[in-house]
Write a protein that holds these residues in place. Structure first.
Motif, short mmCIF file in Angstrom:
data_model
loop_
_atom_site.label_atom_id
_atom_site.label_comp_id
_atom_site.label_asym_id
_atom_site.label_seq_id
_atom_site.Cartn_x
_atom_site.Cartn_y
_atom_site.Cartn_z
N ASN A 285 35.21 44.46 51.50
CA ASN A 285 36.56 45.19 50.73
C ASN A 285 36.94 43.73 50.22
N VAL A 286 37.12 42.64 50.94
CA VAL A 286 37.63 41.34 50.73
C VAL A 286 37.01 40.76 49.44
N MET A 287 35.88 40.72 49.38
CA MET A 287 34.99 40.38 48.26
C MET A 287 35.26 40.90 47.02
N PHE A 288 35.27 42.33 47.12
CA PHE A 288 35.51 43.07 45.88
C PHE A 288 36.78 42.76 45.37
N LYS A 289 38.01 42.82 46.46
CA LYS A 289 39.42 42.43 45.65
C LYS A 289 39.47 41.31 45.12
N GLU A 290 38.96 40.15 45.57
CA GLU A 290 38.75 38.94 44.97
C GLU A 290 38.15 39.05 43.77
N SER A 291 37.13 39.52 43.51
CA SER A 291 36.40 39.58 42.17
C SER A 291 37.34 40.41 41.06
N GLU A 292 37.96 41.27 41.86
CA GLU A 292 38.99 42.13 40.83
C GLU A 292 40.06 41.52 40.12
#
Length: 293
Positions: A285-292
């Motif tokens: 979840n953190v990785m996807f939020k950072e990519s967004e």
């Protein structure tokens, strides 16, 4: 709004059955496992409190083999994200173009998910059979008899032979999730991009994939946590053998609980599996939020 909050007691009464079920099915077993992991216990008789000794032994003792089992699970998770999900995404993008026989293809690809895992395990046991299995029969037929193996009984090939059906079974599951996301993309976005001269690949890259990123995140979480919890197909095919070559934490946990009578150690593995699944879910979840961002 005031009237709604004045009925908090009634709201609580309606929520109580679901809350009791949630605590009884999820919270209570986790708490019990955490409690028993602090003891040296055979499942019956007196318990001996040993604190965190089970956790220390799990990571330091070679006789248990937890680190090897964890590596096998992480390898399965990596292959799920690196092979299974790209294949599922490719199928979803292809079927999302309203091709002929779209519904039939969806049914065919999703069928392995509906079949019992025990049945699938028995099917692949027949495929891998060293005498009459279709894999070895095919290799002999094309003159590659030197390539024939006892696929599930040889330490060097057992893990790969187990991973293939494990990945194959759930390609259709992730494909269906991603397909639903692809079909939800507004048609006007595709049409506008096509009018601007975008190719199919550019539409998928710049329109479809960003739009379905929440679905991709869910698929990645399901693939990783599902790999960490994998048990039934591996248990049917090899039961963690030969020589623990296909051992995963779940099969090791069953071995500790029911074969070695180490209930405390089995509970320790269960607790670590729970933390691993929640930890990887949060990390993704953190990785996807950072990519967004």
């Amino acid at each position: 709004m005031k009237k709604l909050y004045s009925n908090k007691f009634h709201i609580l009464i309606f929520l109580l059955p679901a809350l009791i079920l949630f605590c009884g099915v999820l919270i209570a077993p986790i708490g019990a496992s955490a409690y028993f992991s602090l003891f040296d216990w055979k499942g019956i008789g007196p318990k001996t409190f040993i604190g965190l000794a089970n956790y220390k032994e799990l990571f330091t003792s070679n006789s248990i083999g937890f680190m090897k089992a964890l590596r096998n699970s992480l390898l399965l998770a990596a292959l799920s994200v690196g092979l299974q999900l790209p294949l599922a995404l490719a199928l979803a993008l292809a079927l999302g173009k309203k091709i002929k026989g779209e519904r039939a293809f969806l049914s065919v690809y999703f069928m392995p998910v509906l079949i019992s895992t025990v049945v699938i395990g028995q099917l692949w046991l027949k495929i891998y059979n060293p005498d009459y299995g279709i894999l070895n029969v095919f290799l002999r037929a094309v003159g590659l008899e030197n390539w024939t193996r006892i696929w599930l009984g040889t330490k060097q090939t057992a893990l790969g032979a187990v991973l293939v059906p494990t990945l194959w079974q759930y390609v259709g599951y992730h494909m269906l999730l991603l397909y639903a996301g692809v079909k939800s993309v507004p048609p006007e976005l595709r049409e506008a991009a096509m009018l601007d001269g975008a190719s199919d690949g550019q539409v998928n890259r710049y329109i479809v994939l960003p739009y379905i990123k929440p679905i991709i995140r869910i698929s990645v979480i399901f693939a990783v946590t599902g790999s960490l919890k994998s048990f039934d197909l591996i248990y049917v095919l090899t039961n963690g053998g030969p020589m623990h070559a296909t051992e995963v934490p779940s099969t090791l946990m069953i071995s500790m609980l029911f074969l070695r009578n180490r209930y405390g150690m089995g509970s320790t593995i269960a607790v670590l599996l729970i933390f691993l699944c929640f930890g990887f879910a949060l990390l993704i979840n953190v990785m996807f939020k950072e990519s967004e961002e």
